[in-house]
Enzyme design. Sequence first.
Site, PDB file in Angstrom:
ATOM      1  CE1 TYR A  13      29.617  67.029   6.191  1.00  0.00           C
ATOM      2  CE2 TYR A  13      31.093  68.554   7.312  1.00  0.00           C
ATOM      3  CZ  TYR A  13      29.909  68.304   6.657  1.00  0.00           C
ATOM      4  OH  TYR A  13      29.008  69.319   6.469  1.00  0.00           O
ATOM      5  CB  SER A 246      27.670  72.265   0.144  1.00  0.00           C
ATOM      6  OG  SER A 246      27.597  73.268   1.131  1.00  0.00           O
ATOM      7  CE  LYS A 247      32.658  66.496   1.228  1.00  0.00           C
ATOM      8  NZ  LYS A 247      33.952  65.950   0.802  1.00  0.00           N
ATOM      9  NE  ARG A 248      33.277  76.705   0.537  1.00  0.00           N
ATOM     10  CZ  ARG A 248      33.398  77.660  -0.373  1.00  0.00           C
ATOM     11  NH1 ARG A 248      33.091  77.418  -1.617  1.00  0.00           N
ATOM     12  NH2 ARG A 248      33.831  78.848  -0.024  1.00  0.00           N
ATOM     13  N   GLY A 250      27.900  73.052   5.881  1.00  0.00           N
ATOM     14  CA  GLY A 250      27.723  72.317   7.119  1.00  0.00           C
ATOM     15  C   GLY A 250      26.503  71.419   7.137  1.00  0.00           C
TER      16      GLY A 250
END
Length: 479
Positions: A13, A246-248, A250
């Site tokens: 995302y 960061s996407k990781r 969340g």
Amino acid sequence: MVRTRYAPSPTGYMHIGNLRTALYEYLIAKRYGGIFILRIEDTDRNREVYGAVEKIRQTLRTAGLAYDEGPDAGGEFGPYVQSERVEIYMRHAQELVDKGKAYYCFCDKKRLESLDDGLGNSKYDRRCLNLSKEEVKRNLDDGIPWVIRQLIPEGDTAFVDQVYGEITISNSELDDQILIKSDGMPTYNFANVVDDHLMLITHVVRGNEYLSSTPKYNLLYDAFGWQIPTYIHLPLILNEKGEKLSKRRGDASFEDLLEAGFLPEAIVNCIALLGWSPSDNQEIFSLEELSRSFDLKGLSKSPSTFDVTKLTWMNGEYFRRMDPEKFYELSLGSLKESVKLKSVDLKKVAELVQPRINFIHEIPALVDFIDALPEYDASLYTHKKMKTNSQNSLESLKKALQALESLDCWDEQSLHARIFKLIEELGIKNGQMLWPIRTALSGKPSSPCGATELCALLGRDLSLKRLRLGIEKLISCSD
RNA sequence: GGCCUGUUGGUCAAGUGGUUAAGACACGGCCCUCUCACGGCUGUAACAGGGGUUCGAAUCCCCUACAGGUCACCA
């Protein structure tokens, strides 16, 4: 002609940092009447996430960042998806090899790992640099896996960033970076430069995590003899813990925020102000206003923390400024859900609720008393500032009931006139009449409108009924 | 660890050698008011630390500290 591009990799995302980069790229293009391009950088097959491209498009669409060229928008510099451009990269890499500015490398992973010093430095030792043409050809014919590396020259590389100013880095810090990976795909660094040049990108806008690798890009532009674009590196946006988004981890995505009830316009407005400020003190900007006011001079160098509190305020601000008709449409679903009584004018309720909410989902709690009078304690009638207690409240309610029962016209104006006349007749404070009525009608310590408006809203029957209930409650508690 | 960048109130953020160091959010108080909200007024609160340069430094230089980034066949 200014041309900017948003070049995400489809790995999930879009968090608000990604969105802000896209936004600034859009604004810079629009500010100068230029072109905004979407390019998908999907050269890492392993990390690709299914549906991510669609998510990116959807986000840009919802945020209002329409791109002029892109995978589904056309344009004369396509294709706009890197995996469809592999021959182009290969051709350009070969060109550098022919010029002696890049070379084939056959070292395997194991050997490369042995070069690692354990501190994050694993500079390639150029073992394959001096392979003869014949050796290279033989290795290639033998099917030995290969990559193409750029030969980094000696010296320093300096460049000027529009935000950070002049930055110089010694080339000795730079590795002979891989241009083409062993799977035939280009690395990000290489594809990015080739595409930016081929797509005539004039302003490269990206997060400042690229600041220290920018010399690599410039060395590539130099090797090709291409013109270096204008660089605009943006300060990072941090989460509440002070970490890079960061996407990781969340961190907040655009979708999450929409889901939480934030308006796209408010989100865009809010993140526009993270890392940029206008020359005046304006805070509320439409996208259109932003693209008129945006100025590189207002860009900041220091990182900022995304603060939901401010967004929340801004969301409320957007509701407050919204055209009532539009607000009505937006809130109708929620209103219908929470107010089933047909006699109630939902348009009126929307009007009452509009200045009082930051989120649509706050509406039900505000209007729940309309359908069903909540259980409330008689102590609610006692209000210090209104100078009320259960005794004078009881008196007031009795008088009010009496007066209103005989009222012919049940509209706000008549109600107001009658009740205030009553107050005058009784010679009491406004609050001593209005507070008990408001309480009896709403059963809550606060309501989205006052006593007379409540009467009008609820209608004659319901209002009188609740007044009687209030009287009963006060009588029973005084026993 | 090397290299790069940054550091103004809790958060966002003006400020580019001389200001009582703006403004916004949040928080507190007051006013308005038919409760609440809106709105208006107001208060608490900041130049990371240390050296220079200068008549004068948040602004220029150096050092220190802290934070972030980067050093991939990830982008």
